[in-house]
Design an enzyme around this catalytic site. Structure first.
Site, PDB file in Angstrom:
ATOM      1  N   CYS A  12       0.846  -1.190   0.000  1.00 21.56           N
ATOM      2  CA  CYS A  12       0.000   0.000   0.000  1.00 21.56           C
ATOM      3  C   CYS A  12       0.883   1.241   0.000  1.00 21.56           C
ATOM      4  O   CYS A  12       2.107   1.152   0.052  1.00 21.56           O
ATOM      5  CB  CYS A  12      -0.948   0.013   1.201  1.00 21.56           C
ATOM      6  SG  CYS A  12      -0.111   0.274   2.776  1.00 21.56           S
ATOM      7  N   CYS A  15       3.707   1.808   2.427  1.00 18.36           N
ATOM      8  CA  CYS A  15       5.005   1.183   2.118  1.00 18.36           C
ATOM      9  C   CYS A  15       5.858   2.123   1.277  1.00 18.36           C
ATOM     10  O   CYS A  15       7.014   2.411   1.612  1.00 18.36           O
ATOM     11  CB  CYS A  15       4.801  -0.128   1.358  1.00 18.36           C
ATOM     12  SG  CYS A  15       3.761  -1.337   2.178  1.00 18.36           S
ATOM     13  N   ASP A 435       5.312  26.872 -33.310  1.00 23.61           N
ATOM     14  CA  ASP A 435       6.234  26.998 -34.430  1.00 23.61           C
ATOM     15  C   ASP A 435       5.391  26.790 -35.690  1.00 23.61           C
ATOM     16  O   ASP A 435       4.332  26.167 -35.629  1.00 23.61           O
ATOM     17  CB  ASP A 435       7.332  25.938 -34.314  1.00 23.61           C
ATOM     18  CG  ASP A 435       8.328  26.021 -35.453  1.00 23.61           C
ATOM     19  OD1 ASP A 435       8.628  27.150 -35.882  1.00 23.61           O
ATOM     20  OD2 ASP A 435       8.784  24.966 -35.911  1.00 23.61           O
TER      21      ASP A 435
END
Length: 745
Positions: A12, A15, A435
């Site tokens: 989870c 951790c 551009d």
């Protein structure tokens, strides 16, 4: 130094955030990001103070297993689906034993009805056997949970392990009391929680299985790309085919591509032709016809013919490798919006354990009945319910699951985000700078008209013979035009290129070798004999009389046409309230015409790279959030300066290092799609976080028994169901992004 590696044993967000927090405190760690979904970590550290082996040791001390490569999962006797099915079966068996008599005494044989010590004990022993089987099927929760607790990094598995273990120990104690004839009253037999243990584990296993299936589906984008990467290729050597490893291919190698095979590395067709499936680049399903001189890209699939190609990139720098790297980075990185969830998760599990212990003590003291065992059972149920109902997974999955699904959706649209921050920031853009050449236009100027002082075919022959030596896109336009009109090519010599101006060479003209020049007006001595009022790209052709005087022979007017649909897509972008600018090195007339034709708000012509850079700086200083859209070839400084850099590309024409977002379908619609997908993703994340915070804020107090006087108490089994539904709801809500569609208006 930057390194990426994998970490096994995380369950989870507690951790992953625990690893980040622990390593982040080290002075030699500059940056670390741990991905729960990918089981991976990206770390930047000072190599003079430590190395990767030392970092691995630190992670191992926390109870996890770091690895440089992701090992194949160990094949277990039971598949995940079989384990889940067995858990459901044995849970139903235990529930049947524990609650069957409540529904109807006839459901259970008399020997299992809890009417005396013997039958009570036998029933409880069968429940215990069923519970132990379910616990064995869910043993990963205990292994990971207690290991994390031992290393002072408690996680979701720790909550499950503590809660169910407490329920099991209490039940075993009650079973012992029954065995020793502690209860003399036949109606006061032991109170067991075996069914609660089973139901909790079963619901959590169901939730985890749904999560894992959803994660696997969301990770399919990278898996599909990796499957497209061939391990070997056919290399031509002395007219013989040799099968070689793709990693051994170098630039310049000649490769043979067979029907049905994937292109190993980027290259160019030198013999033959074929139809290629480029859907992994552009998202378009229709095959693309390729002939001699056309570029082919790694990972694309050849259909029904064979051809020879020359490698222009090695495997490491191929298009497919760059895309896989981008997807991995996008899935592994974290968005800023996830920081709040990470901070909460870092203290969430310890806080829940503290709340559960406090609730247990309070209920033991203030429970309304004087019977100690009743008070103890109530306090224990509250303790287990609080531990089980809390859902750090819902918090932890809220952001990464949405990011994962969004990236999968983006790849189907031909879009690739560099990282989660790019996906997050695109929605904030309020100014887009385009551009022109190759971005808004086709990037392939075509001849619009010709003004000639000599015979037209002769002018075409002179110009195309010289321009054939140039790789410039304007030169290619003239050569293509002359080829279509069957203009003969002449022999040339003494070719000279003056960058930014033009090209000259000696050519046979009117029976003599003359220096013929092709280029812009600045390449020639003043020309006054021909006035051209047309808008377009002007290319002059002249004969050098001497070093100070040129004779005009003619001129080409070329036009770089806008891409199909650009005007409509820019209108879509402007409807989002975004300002648009056009920056181009082309002359004022051409740039102005393009801006007006496409409905762009402002423009700057004759812009050098520094001019583009200065304009973006100016916009940012005014507080604008700027997106720069270019081809990545000659506008790298501007792309780097912008808040969000979008590169319109075709395969290896782009370096992904310059881009936050890469569009391989080379379509301005991608810009609109990226912004809308970013908006949808952040909205989805906020929905997930709102649900996760609200769920925990409401259900944890409920599990503590705050509504006891209203006769509302949650049993541990119901708490387990609620926890599973919480994380599953986040996963399913994230999956809605798979249905994201771009509206045409």
């Amino acid at each position: 130094m930057k390194e990426s590696f994998y970490i096994e044993g995380m369950t989870c967000t507690a951790c992953s955030s625990g690893i980040e927090r622990s390593l982040g405190r080290k002075s030699f760690v500059k940056k670390i990001e741990v991905s729960l979904l990918n089981k991976s970590a990206n770390i930047e550290f000072n190599e003079n103070e430590t190395n990767l082996d030392e970092i691995f040791k630190l992670i191992e001390k926390l109870g996890y297993s770091p690895k440089k490569t992701l090992a194949e999962e160990k094949k277990e006797f039971f598949s995940p689906n079989v384990k889940l099915a067995l858990a459901v079966i044995f849970t139903l068996f235990v529930v049947y034993l524990s609650m069957g008599a409540m529904l109807s005494p006839s459901l259970l044989p008399e020997s299992l009805l809890t009417i005396n010590h013997h039958s009570n004990f036998l029933n409880a022993c069968l429940q215990l056997i069923g519970a132990l089987i379910v616990m064995h099927l869910g043993r990963d929760f205990y292994i990971q949970g207690f290991k994390a607790l031992w290393h002072r990094q408690p996680n979701m598995s720790s909550l499950i392990a503590i809660g169910t273990s407490a329920a099991l120990i209490s039940s075993l104690w009650q079973l012992y009391l029954v065995y020793t004839n502690h209860y003399t009253d036949q109606w006061s037999y032991g109170h067991y929680y075996f069914e609660s243990v089973c139901v909790i584990l079963m619901f959590v296993m169901v939730g985890k299985r749904i999560e894992n299936v959803s994660k696997d589906k969301a990770l399919d984008a990278m898996q599909a790309l990796m499957k497209n990467a061939p391990k070997t290729a056919l290399k031509m050597h002395n007219n013989q085919q040799i099968e070689v490893l793709v990693d051994s291919i170098v630039v310049g190698d000649i490769l043979k591509v067979l029907p049905g095979s994937a292109i190993a590395v980027d290259g160019e067709i030198i013999e033959g032709e074929g139809e290629l499936d480029e859907s992994m680049l552009s998202g378009e399903a229709l095959p693309v016809y390729k002939k001699v001189g056309d570029k082919v890209f790694s990972g694309t699939l050849n259909s029904n013919t064979s051809f020879l190609m020359k490698a222009t990139q090695d495997n490491k720098n191929s298009t497919l490798s760059q895309i896989i790297e981008m997807i991995h980075n996008a899935q592994s990185s974290k968005a800023e919006i996830s920081r709040l969830a990470d901070k909460v998760s870092s203290v969430f599990v310890p806080s829940v354990i503290a709340i559960a212990v406090l609730a247990f003590v309070v209920w033991l003291i203030i429970a309304p009945k004087p019977d100690f065992w009743w008070n103890f059972r109530t306090a224990l149920e509250v303790f287990v319910s609080v531990l089980v109902i809390s859902c750090p997974c819902a918090l932890g999955l809220a952001t990464p699951m949405s990011i994962l699904v969004a990236n999968q959706k983006a790849s189907s649209l031909g879009l690739f985000f560099k990282d989660a921050k790019s996906l997050e920031k695109a929605r904030l853009v309020n100014t887009i700078v385009f551009d022109k050449t190759g971005t808004l236009t086709n990037g392939k100027p075509v001849v619009k008209s010709i003004h000639s002082n000599i015979e037209l075919l002769e002018l075409l022959s002179l110009a195309s013979s010289i321009e054939k030596s140039s790789e410039h896109v304007i030169a290619k336009g003239i050569v293509e035009y002359a080829k279509e009109r069957n203009a003969p090519l002449k022999d040339i010599s003494e070719v000279k290129v003056k960058t930014g101006f033009g090209i000259s060479a000696k050519v046979d003209y009117q029976g003599a070798k003359e220096i013929i020049k092709v280029g812009n007006s600045e390449f020639f001595n003043p020309i006054n004999t021909l006035e051209i009022k047309e808008n377009g790209i002007l290319v002059f052709v002249g004969r050098a009389i001497n070093e100070k005087e040129d004779e005009l022979l003619g001129a080409f007017v070329l036009e770089d046409l806008p891409k199909k649909g650009v005007k409509e897509h820019i209108a879509q972008i402007k409807n989002l309230g975004i300002n648009t600018f056009l920056l181009s090195g082309d002359n004022r007339e051409n740039v102005k015409k393009c801006a007006l034709e496409l409905g762009i708000d402002g423009y700057i012509s004759n812009a050098k790279p520094q001019d583009k850079l200065n304009k973006i700086k100016e916009l940012k200083e005014k507080g604008r959030i700027v997106m720069m859209v270019g081809d990545g070839l000659n506008d790298a400084p501007s792309l780097a300066m912008s808040d969000v850099a979008v590169v319109m590309a075709k395969g290896s024409d782009v370096s992904v290092q310059a881009a936050d977002i890469v569009s391989f379908n080379n379509d301005i619609k991608s810009v609109y799609s990226a912004i809308k997908l970013s908006q949808a993703t952040i909205k989805n994340i906020k929905e997930n976080l709102f649900w996760a915070f609200c769920y925990n804020s409401v259900f944890i107090p409920l599990a503590c028994g705050v509504l006891y006087k209203a006769n509302i108490m949650l049993s541990p089994a119901i708490a387990g169901l609620a926890m599973s539904l919480s994380s599953v709801s986040v996963v399913l809500n994230s999956q809605r992004l798979r249905n994201f569609k771009i509206k045409d208006h």
